[in-house]
Write a protein that holds these residues in place. Sequence first.
Motif, PDB file in Angstrom:
ATOM      1  N   LEU A 120      13.564  14.013  -7.723  1.00 37.46           N
ATOM      2  CA  LEU A 120      12.446  15.151  -8.025  1.00 37.46           C
ATOM      3  C   LEU A 120      12.084  16.133  -6.875  1.00 37.46           C
ATOM      4  O   LEU A 120      11.946  17.258  -7.043  1.00 37.46           O
TER       5      LEU A 120
ATOM      6  N   GLY B   5       3.217  10.341  -6.797  1.00 38.36           N
ATOM      7  CA  GLY B   5       3.890   9.232  -6.977  1.00 38.36           C
ATOM      8  C   GLY B   5       4.290   8.653  -8.336  1.00 38.36           C
ATOM      9  O   GLY B   5       5.052   7.521  -8.568  1.00 38.36           O
TER      10      GLY B   5
ATOM     11  N   ARG C   3      18.236   6.749  -0.920  1.00 40.29           N
ATOM     12  CA  ARG C   3      18.957   7.387  -2.060  1.00 40.29           C
ATOM     13  C   ARG C   3      17.858   8.884  -2.223  1.00 40.29           C
ATOM     14  O   ARG C   3      16.999   8.658  -2.148  1.00 40.29           O
TER      15      ARG C   3
ATOM     16  N   SER D 169       5.724   9.555 -12.048  1.00 44.34           N
ATOM     17  CA  SER D 169       6.523  10.770 -12.702  1.00 44.34           C
ATOM     18  C   SER D 169       6.072  11.019 -14.105  1.00 44.34           C
ATOM     19  O   SER D 169       6.461  11.904 -14.923  1.00 44.34           O
ATOM     20  N   ARG D 170       5.730   9.828 -14.658  1.00 41.12           N
ATOM     21  CA  ARG D 170       5.519   9.583 -16.116  1.00 41.12           C
ATOM     22  C   ARG D 170       6.661   9.724 -16.997  1.00 41.12           C
ATOM     23  O   ARG D 170       6.841  10.219 -18.117  1.00 41.12           O
TER      24      ARG D 170
ATOM     25  N   MET E 243      -0.260   2.849  -4.487  1.00 42.33           N
ATOM     26  CA  MET E 243      -0.116   4.168  -4.934  1.00 42.33           C
ATOM     27  C   MET E 243       0.960   4.903  -4.157  1.00 42.33           C
ATOM     28  O   MET E 243       2.129   5.109  -5.041  1.00 42.33           O
ATOM     29  N   ALA E 244       1.040   5.217  -3.104  1.00 43.10           N
ATOM     30  CA  ALA E 244       2.124   5.929  -2.420  1.00 43.10           C
ATOM     31  C   ALA E 244       3.412   4.758  -2.532  1.00 43.10           C
ATOM     32  O   ALA E 244       3.410   3.507  -1.969  1.00 43.10           O
ATOM     33  N   ARG E 245       4.438   5.265  -2.728  1.00 45.25           N
ATOM     34  CA  ARG E 245       5.611   4.620  -2.956  1.00 45.25           C
ATOM     35  C   ARG E 245       6.327   4.566  -1.664  1.00 45.25           C
ATOM     36  O   ARG E 245       6.658   5.757  -0.857  1.00 45.25           O
TER      37      ARG E 245
ATOM     38  N   LYS F 148       0.690  -2.282 -10.796  1.00 45.54           N
ATOM     39  CA  LYS F 148       1.517  -2.021  -9.522  1.00 45.54           C
ATOM     40  C   LYS F 148       0.301  -1.139  -9.011  1.00 45.54           C
ATOM     41  O   LYS F 148       0.157  -1.308  -7.836  1.00 45.54           O
ATOM     42  N   ASN F 149      -0.229  -0.250  -9.710  1.00 43.92           N
ATOM     43  CA  ASN F 149      -1.004   0.696  -8.956  1.00 43.92           C
ATOM     44  C   ASN F 149      -2.266  -0.146  -8.360  1.00 43.92           C
ATOM     45  O   ASN F 149      -2.754   0.211  -7.417  1.00 43.92           O
TER      46      ASN F 149
ATOM     47  N   ASP G  59       8.748   5.958 -13.526  1.00 39.98           N
ATOM     48  CA  ASP G  59       7.704   5.060 -13.271  1.00 39.98           C
ATOM     49  C   ASP G  59       7.955   3.450 -13.866  1.00 39.98           C
ATOM     50  O   ASP G  59       7.225   2.627 -13.577  1.00 39.98           O
TER      51      ASP G  59
ATOM     52  N   GLU H  14      11.703  -1.170  -4.868  1.00 39.16           N
ATOM     53  CA  GLU H  14      11.464  -0.003  -5.142  1.00 39.16           C
ATOM     54  C   GLU H  14       9.966   0.047  -5.867  1.00 39.16           C
ATOM     55  O   GLU H  14       9.228   0.799  -6.239  1.00 39.16           O
ATOM     56  N   LYS H  15       9.501  -1.077  -6.400  1.00 36.00           N
ATOM     57  CA  LYS H  15       8.187  -1.366  -7.055  1.00 36.00           C
ATOM     58  C   LYS H  15       8.446  -0.691  -8.494  1.00 36.00           C
ATOM     59  O   LYS H  15       7.549   0.024  -8.852  1.00 36.00           O
ATOM     60  N   VAL H  16       9.489  -0.541  -9.145  1.00 39.80           N
ATOM     61  CA  VAL H  16       9.565   0.002 -10.268  1.00 39.80           C
ATOM     62  C   VAL H  16       9.635  -1.077 -11.448  1.00 39.80           C
ATOM     63  O   VAL H  16      10.659  -1.814 -11.571  1.00 39.80           O
TER      64      VAL H  16
ATOM     65  N   SER I 162       9.217   4.261  -0.317  1.00 42.47           N
ATOM     66  CA  SER I 162      10.593   4.187  -0.395  1.00 42.47           C
ATOM     67  C   SER I 162      11.123   4.776   0.927  1.00 42.47           C
ATOM     68  O   SER I 162      10.323   5.636   1.914  1.00 42.47           O
TER      69      SER I 162
ATOM     70  N   TYR J  43       8.196  20.068 -17.448  1.00 45.85           N
ATOM     71  CA  TYR J  43       9.277  19.279 -16.632  1.00 45.85           C
ATOM     72  C   TYR J  43      10.293  19.938 -15.888  1.00 45.85           C
ATOM     73  O   TYR J  43      11.057  19.400 -15.407  1.00 45.85           O
TER      74      TYR J  43
END
Lengths: 352, 352
Positions: free
Chosen positions: A54, B61, A50, B63-64, A1-3, B313-314, B121, B141-143, A5, A118
């Motif tokens: 957001l 965590g 980086r 952003s959609r 869940m929590a990234r 991922k989640n 995301d 980064e798990k993206v 980074s 947004y």
Amino acid sequence: MARESTTSVDVAKLAGVSQSAVSRVFTPGASVSDRTVEKVRKAAQELGYRPNSLARAMVSGRSRIIGLVVAYLNNQFYPEALEKLSAALQERGYHVLVFLTEKTQGDVNQVIEEILGYQVDGIIAASVALSSELADRCRAEKVPLVLFNRSQDDPGLASVTSKNYSGGRTVAEFLIAGEHKRIAHIAGWEGASTQRDREAGFMDGLSEAGVTLHARGVGNFQADTAADAAREMFKADEKPDALFVANDHMAIAVMDVLRDELQLKVPEDVSIVSYDDVPAASWKGYNLTTIRQPADLMVNSAVDILLEQIADKNAGHLWNRTGMKAPKIEIEAPLILRGSARIPEGWDNEGV
Amino acid sequence: MARESTTSVDVAKLAGVSQSAVSRVFTPGASVSDRTVEKVRKAAQELGYRPNSLARAMVSGRSRIIGLVVAYLNNQFYPEALEKLSAALQERGYHVLVFLTEKTQGDVNQVIEEILGYQVDGIIAASVALSSELADRCRAEKVPLVLFNRSQDDPGLASVTSKNYSGGRTVAEFLIAGEHKRIAHIAGWEGASTQRDREAGFMDGLSEAGVTLHARGVGNFQADTAADAAREMFKADEKPDALFVANDHMAIAVMDVLRDELQLKVPEDVSIVSYDDVPAASWKGYNLTTIRQPADLMVNSAVDILLEQIADKNAGHLWNRTGMKAPKIEIEAPLILRGSARIPEGWDNEGV
DNA sequence: GGGGAGCGTGAATGCGCTCTCTGCCATTTT
DNA sequence: AAAATGGCAGAGAGCGCATTCACGCTCCCC
């Protein structure tokens, strides 16, 4: 869940400085010593750090995101504009968040609400009409808004279009000079200001020369609707010998109908003039005589006035607050002479 | 500077509940009583409240936002894909942040870094090649990342393409069946997997029939480069009687050169087959026989596997962690028979 | 009638960052 | 030599929200 980074805190720890110092290193124009910069950069590099855009957006109130509302991309004018818009904004450190919408009012409203969620720094609305409440909404939220390729009466609404009226007028003059006798028009979507302006100029041009419109169809800016309109129009005994089609996208469909289904020759049997000058207009298979909407110029103009508004907002004086009128830019739109319409003597592509 | 928009706290105050309650009301699936929902909704309405997506993204965590990397939009296949992608994602509650890039490696790297900064995301990379470090970067980064219309060897990289190899092969078989004797190829950008695969299939198809390639030019997927290649190719005494052009965009430019400059007839003097089936391919002015890349299917597929990755991922099990291979989807790509190439007996548009 | 179980709620925490503010030190000014 | 200046670093306060936790309430069953 929590990234997981790496954050500025991690970098700060490794570099042996405070988190604020890290922040400053990544903030252009902040006051940091060379030594700190070096330490921080090194640590950041090492950790692959980086800044989180957001988080930055949240606290600074500026997301560097521009919302782009667009209705359809099948008319090639829009992809072209989108690409150029995106490129121009990217160059200035902004990015484009895309929102597609139907032309229906309700949908637009909902989309704008979503955009505002947004926290975009600005909005560019391409080829959509906004209700005035919506415009007010953006004003209330202080989100600058620029209409692209559409204009509205609201004096607080900035817009960028080509000179649609004079473009339409030029077409009329051109066709009349070409001694066409039965001049017809295939309109786009009648709710669009561009359509209204082009047609108004065109009609004024005709009537000033004492010419009446031979026939009129509606294509709604869509290829198949325009094709149908053309079929209908050419069922008549007295067929038009010249056609002003409200954009290239429709003109191409119309030309297909005329040449392929009705075995008419362009421009011998019927001249076609349209509007936009999309890339396909210059393809030899169509070679459209058309009014050019210079996408680059329009895009640059839109970006300029949008970013100006954004800057001004931060400085605290908005047009809409001071009662100043928003700019309504109209870009010069030259007639590009090609092969789809008979060219009268004395007309040429001056300086194009 | 600070945007004085209404926050959940304002709403809470007005509704006489806690801020948490407000948050829950706007969180689907959270546990709130009907009475609270009603109170909060009413207060929110009154104040014009709308949750701040950015703040939400920060804490949750997610952003959609999906980053879309795209190199150019002049090839009509991409605007079409972009529109469909954006629509499909929008339907699922995501939005597209556009990043334009040059095809050069360095630029792509920088762009991806920038994207990651936006805490997207997921990423869809259309027609760009990624260095493997870059892929690792996203993995770290798990993206989730999906390549669109490009494929790479890296087993951890998901991709969606059409069946380029078999498409190329079909073209070869088709041209041979059409009894063409001097079959040539105008390639796209040789760094692209699509180009390599299409050409590999094409060449295999030829050689299996004992046919050798008559000539080869390179168009880099660009109209003018392709036109130059065609000019060069047709200077020879022995001109090709059939051409496989690696995409429609180039094929149109090539056709303009052949018909307009060289006074050759298509398909009588030379047959042309290309790849993509962009909207313009079916315009009567070109009427291209071409391999269709079904944009809808490709887009849906890309969106599906991307969102699946995001969901996974989640849940905590990524392909790249478990060593599972990422899917490499290949969409069926049928040959669409039109007028730009001689049609051998027995070939028809089956079920299209 | 006492002990769960279950639901709804509010207080509190922190996501990663920018920005203000204060304090330190080095340099300049008088 | 004392005072004023300026440059730079760190502490701290949030930005607006989701989420955890603990607590109170109702309902139910033995």
